[in-house]
Design a protein around this motif. Structure first.
Motif, PDB file in Angstrom:
ATOM      1  N   ASP A 235     -29.007  12.826 -53.021  1.00  0.00           N
ATOM      2  CA  ASP A 235     -28.995  11.584 -53.810  1.00  0.00           C
ATOM      3  C   ASP A 235     -28.779  11.793 -55.306  1.00  0.00           C
ATOM      4  N   GLY A 236     -28.802  13.041 -55.781  1.00  0.00           N
ATOM      5  CA  GLY A 236     -28.480  13.323 -57.176  1.00  0.00           C
ATOM      6  C   GLY A 236     -29.531  12.910 -58.184  1.00  0.00           C
ATOM      7  N   LYS A 237     -30.716  12.529 -57.740  1.00  0.00           N
ATOM      8  CA  LYS A 237     -31.770  12.117 -58.668  1.00  0.00           C
ATOM      9  C   LYS A 237     -32.477  13.340 -59.246  1.00  0.00           C
ATOM     10  N   PRO A 238     -33.220  13.168 -60.355  1.00  0.00           N
ATOM     11  CA  PRO A 238     -33.970  14.304 -60.915  1.00  0.00           C
ATOM     12  C   PRO A 238     -34.972  14.853 -59.907  1.00  0.00           C
ATOM     13  N   ARG A 239     -35.283  16.125 -60.040  1.00  0.00           N
ATOM     14  CA  ARG A 239     -36.245  16.760 -59.145  1.00  0.00           C
ATOM     15  C   ARG A 239     -37.600  16.065 -59.251  1.00  0.00           C
ATOM     16  N   SER A 240     -38.191  15.762 -58.100  1.00  0.00           N
ATOM     17  CA  SER A 240     -39.501  15.107 -58.076  1.00  0.00           C
ATOM     18  C   SER A 240     -40.617  16.101 -57.790  1.00  0.00           C
ATOM     19  N   ASP A 241     -40.266  17.382 -57.602  1.00  0.00           N
ATOM     20  CA  ASP A 241     -41.266  18.398 -57.307  1.00  0.00           C
ATOM     21  C   ASP A 241     -40.757  19.759 -57.769  1.00  0.00           C
ATOM     22  N   THR A 242     -41.596  20.765 -57.627  1.00  0.00           N
ATOM     23  CA  THR A 242     -41.268  22.125 -58.054  1.00  0.00           C
ATOM     24  C   THR A 242     -41.327  23.059 -56.851  1.00  0.00           C
ATOM     25  N   ALA A 243     -40.345  23.961 -56.734  1.00  0.00           N
ATOM     26  CA  ALA A 243     -40.301  24.917 -55.627  1.00  0.00           C
ATOM     27  C   ALA A 243     -40.437  26.334 -56.170  1.00  0.00           C
ATOM     28  N   LYS A 244     -41.402  27.087 -55.610  1.00  0.00           N
ATOM     29  CA  LYS A 244     -41.634  28.473 -56.009  1.00  0.00           C
ATOM     30  C   LYS A 244     -41.631  29.378 -54.781  1.00  0.00           C
ATOM     31  N   VAL A 245     -41.125  30.588 -54.983  1.00  0.00           N
ATOM     32  CA  VAL A 245     -41.117  31.584 -53.913  1.00  0.00           C
ATOM     33  C   VAL A 245     -42.506  32.200 -53.787  1.00  0.00           C
ATOM     34  N   ARG A 246     -42.935  32.416 -52.546  1.00  0.00           N
ATOM     35  CA  ARG A 246     -44.197  33.111 -52.298  1.00  0.00           C
ATOM     36  C   ARG A 246     -43.875  34.441 -51.617  1.00  0.00           C
ATOM     37  N   GLY A 247     -44.215  35.538 -52.288  1.00  0.00           N
ATOM     38  CA  GLY A 247     -43.808  36.852 -51.799  1.00  0.00           C
ATOM     39  C   GLY A 247     -42.364  37.114 -52.180  1.00  0.00           C
ATOM     40  N   ASN A 248     -41.664  37.897 -51.373  1.00  0.00           N
ATOM     41  CA  ASN A 248     -40.235  38.140 -51.584  1.00  0.00           C
ATOM     42  C   ASN A 248     -39.434  37.289 -50.602  1.00  0.00           C
ATOM     43  N   ALA A 249     -38.246  36.884 -51.016  1.00  0.00           N
ATOM     44  CA  ALA A 249     -37.454  36.003 -50.159  1.00  0.00           C
ATOM     45  C   ALA A 249     -35.966  36.216 -50.379  1.00  0.00           C
ATOM     46  N   GLU A 250     -35.188  35.941 -49.323  1.00  0.00           N
ATOM     47  CA  GLU A 250     -33.730  35.906 -49.401  1.00  0.00           C
ATOM     48  C   GLU A 250     -33.297  34.463 -49.195  1.00  0.00           C
ATOM     49  N   ILE A 251     -32.571  33.926 -50.171  1.00  0.00           N
ATOM     50  CA  ILE A 251     -32.259  32.496 -50.176  1.00  0.00           C
ATOM     51  C   ILE A 251     -30.795  32.287 -50.523  1.00  0.00           C
ATOM     52  N   LEU A 252     -30.150  31.402 -49.779  1.00  0.00           N
ATOM     53  CA  LEU A 252     -28.758  31.038 -50.038  1.00  0.00           C
ATOM     54  C   LEU A 252     -28.734  29.762 -50.872  1.00  0.00           C
ATOM     55  N   MET A 253     -28.103  29.820 -52.045  1.00  0.00           N
ATOM     56  CA  MET A 253     -27.975  28.639 -52.899  1.00  0.00           C
ATOM     57  C   MET A 253     -26.649  27.946 -52.589  1.00  0.00           C
ATOM     58  N   PHE A 254     -26.742  26.679 -52.211  1.00  0.00           N
ATOM     59  CA  PHE A 254     -25.586  25.919 -51.734  1.00  0.00           C
ATOM     60  C   PHE A 254     -25.415  24.700 -52.630  1.00  0.00           C
ATOM     61  N   THR A 255     -24.225  24.514 -53.212  1.00  0.00           N
ATOM     62  CA  THR A 255     -23.984  23.415 -54.143  1.00  0.00           C
ATOM     63  C   THR A 255     -23.144  22.318 -53.487  1.00  0.00           C
ATOM     64  N   ARG A 256     -23.035  21.195 -54.173  1.00  0.00           N
ATOM     65  CA  ARG A 256     -22.164  20.117 -53.689  1.00  0.00           C
ATOM     66  C   ARG A 256     -20.707  20.577 -53.649  1.00  0.00           C
ATOM     67  N   ASP A 257     -20.294  21.321 -54.662  1.00  0.00           N
ATOM     68  CA  ASP A 257     -18.924  21.845 -54.675  1.00  0.00           C
ATOM     69  C   ASP A 257     -18.681  22.778 -53.492  1.00  0.00           C
ATOM     70  N   THR A 258     -19.728  23.524 -53.106  1.00  0.00           N
ATOM     71  CA  THR A 258     -19.604  24.423 -51.963  1.00  0.00           C
ATOM     72  C   THR A 258     -19.328  23.643 -50.688  1.00  0.00           C
ATOM     73  N   LEU A 259     -19.997  22.499 -50.523  1.00  0.00           N
ATOM     74  CA  LEU A 259     -19.766  21.680 -49.329  1.00  0.00           C
ATOM     75  C   LEU A 259     -18.323  21.183 -49.287  1.00  0.00           C
ATOM     76  N   VAL A 260     -17.796  20.760 -50.430  1.00  0.00           N
ATOM     77  CA  VAL A 260     -16.401  20.310 -50.489  1.00  0.00           C
ATOM     78  C   VAL A 260     -15.465  21.453 -50.102  1.00  0.00           C
ATOM     79  N   GLU A 261     -15.704  22.641 -50.659  1.00  0.00           N
ATOM     80  CA  GLU A 261     -14.846  23.789 -50.350  1.00  0.00           C
ATOM     81  C   GLU A 261     -14.973  24.193 -48.885  1.00  0.00           C
ATOM     82  N   LEU A 262     -16.182  24.110 -48.354  1.00  0.00           N
ATOM     83  CA  LEU A 262     -16.388  24.480 -46.953  1.00  0.00           C
ATOM     84  C   LEU A 262     -15.675  23.506 -46.019  1.00  0.00           C
ATOM     85  N   LEU A 263     -15.656  22.229 -46.367  1.00  0.00           N
ATOM     86  CA  LEU A 263     -14.919  21.251 -45.564  1.00  0.00           C
ATOM     87  C   LEU A 263     -13.434  21.587 -45.513  1.00  0.00           C
TER      88      LEU A 263
END
Length: 323
Positions: A235-263
């Motif tokens: 929905d493109g609205k400002p973040r309503s919460d905060t996300a923090k990693v607990r321990g170590n993690a592997e995370i894929l960051m996916f953007t709106r532009d990525t979805l367009v390119e993937l299509l």
């Protein structure tokens, strides 16, 4: 195509033949169209007449009314969830019905208009999830929830169903168009108030999401095959919460532009992600509804803010182009 076009869902039924997928159904006055607790994957739009939404578990209380352009059945359509309420015709009605299987076939042939329709439905569910989170924060200030029976089991049930990844992390295309984050303990993925729209898909490790404005109230803990940041991604609205990693993690960051390119490069993978997001949102909304039923907030209904949020959570999705 660009991300603005993909996320512009104002005239959604005029996109690429989506309207032709709907079947016209006529029902008489007083007929049950869907029944709370039943299985089903059909989505409905009220074309004429009026329906009422009934909570059978709440002594048959009418909790909403549906008029021309209103949509119901989206949770079952997107995620296969059992019907969360009963819908009955209050007058003779003409409905537009969309079944999941023909829609998925259409989606595989017409990826862009199909994905836009999914984004339209998912945005509505995001808005209801935002209201549900606010309700949980409000209610927690008036009750000790630590001993509330059933909450831990509900969370376990939802997480047990979350076994299929949104994307195959080993696909070489993702290495080209996405950014991998190898995060350490307490690393912040996004913070409340930021205007970012990135989606974070967790491959390994855990992420906690908190409401900092409510003193760090814990909204959820998410692990492998789950995702965070989906509300702002859609929905493109400002973040309503905060996300923090607990321990170590592997995370894929996916953007709106990525979805367009993937299509454009691999539409089947983009379709899988879009359907997966819909299913994830349906599970989370089901969890939110069931959690709120467990909480004793009847005595809080007189509070203006609680009453407003409950009312807004029940507001139905509306197809503007029918008006």
């Amino acid at each position: 195509m660009n991300k603005e076009n993909l996320f512009d869902t104002e005239d959604i039924l005029s996109e690429g033949g989506v309207r032709d997928l709907f079947e016209e159904v006529e029902v008489g006055e007083g007929e049950k169209i869907v029944k709370q607790g039943d299985a089903g994957t059909d989505l409905f739009i009220v074309d004429s007449g009026q329906c009422v939404v009934i909570d059978d578990k709440g002594a048959g209380r009418i909790i909403d009314s549906l008029d021309r352009g209103d949509v119901f059945g989206e949770m079952a359509f997107l995620g296969g969830e059992l019907r969360s309420a009963t819908v009955r015709s209050n007058t003779p009605c003409k409905l537009l019905k969309l079944s999941r299987e023909p829609f998925v076939r259409f989606l595989r042939k017409q990826a862009v208009p199909g994905t836009k329709f999914l984004i339209f439905l998912e945005r509505f569910m995001v808005e209801r999830l935002r209201k549900a989170d606010s309700l949980r924060v409000l209610i927690s200030g008036d009750q000790d929830l630590s001993g509330k029976r059933g909450l831990q089991q509900l969370r376990a049930d939802i997480r047990a169903r979350n076994t299929k990844p949104l994307l195959s992390a080993d696909d070489p295309i993702l290495s080209e168009i996405c950014h991998w984050i190898y995060a350490r303990n307490d690393q912040v993925l996004f913070r409340e108030g930021e205007r970012t729209t990135d989606l974070f898909i967790i491959r390994k490790g855990e992420v906690v999401v908190v409401d900092e404005g409510a003193g760090g109230f814990l909204l959820g803990t998410f692990g492998a095959n789950d995702a965070v940041g989906e509300k702002c991604f859609l929905d493109g609205k400002p973040r309503s919460d905060t996300a923090k990693v607990r321990g170590n993690a592997e995370i894929l960051m996916f953007t709106r532009d990525t979805l367009v390119e993937l299509l454009e490069r691999d539409s089947s993978m983009a379709i899988g992600l879009s359907l997966g997001l819909g299913s994830l949102l349906a599970r989370r909304l089901s969890m939110a509804n069931r959690t709120l039923r467990l909480l004793t907030y009847e005595e809080l209904r007189e509070k203006a803010e609680v009453s407003r949020l409950l009312s807004e959570m029940r507001k139905s999705l509306r197809i503007k182009t029918l008006h």
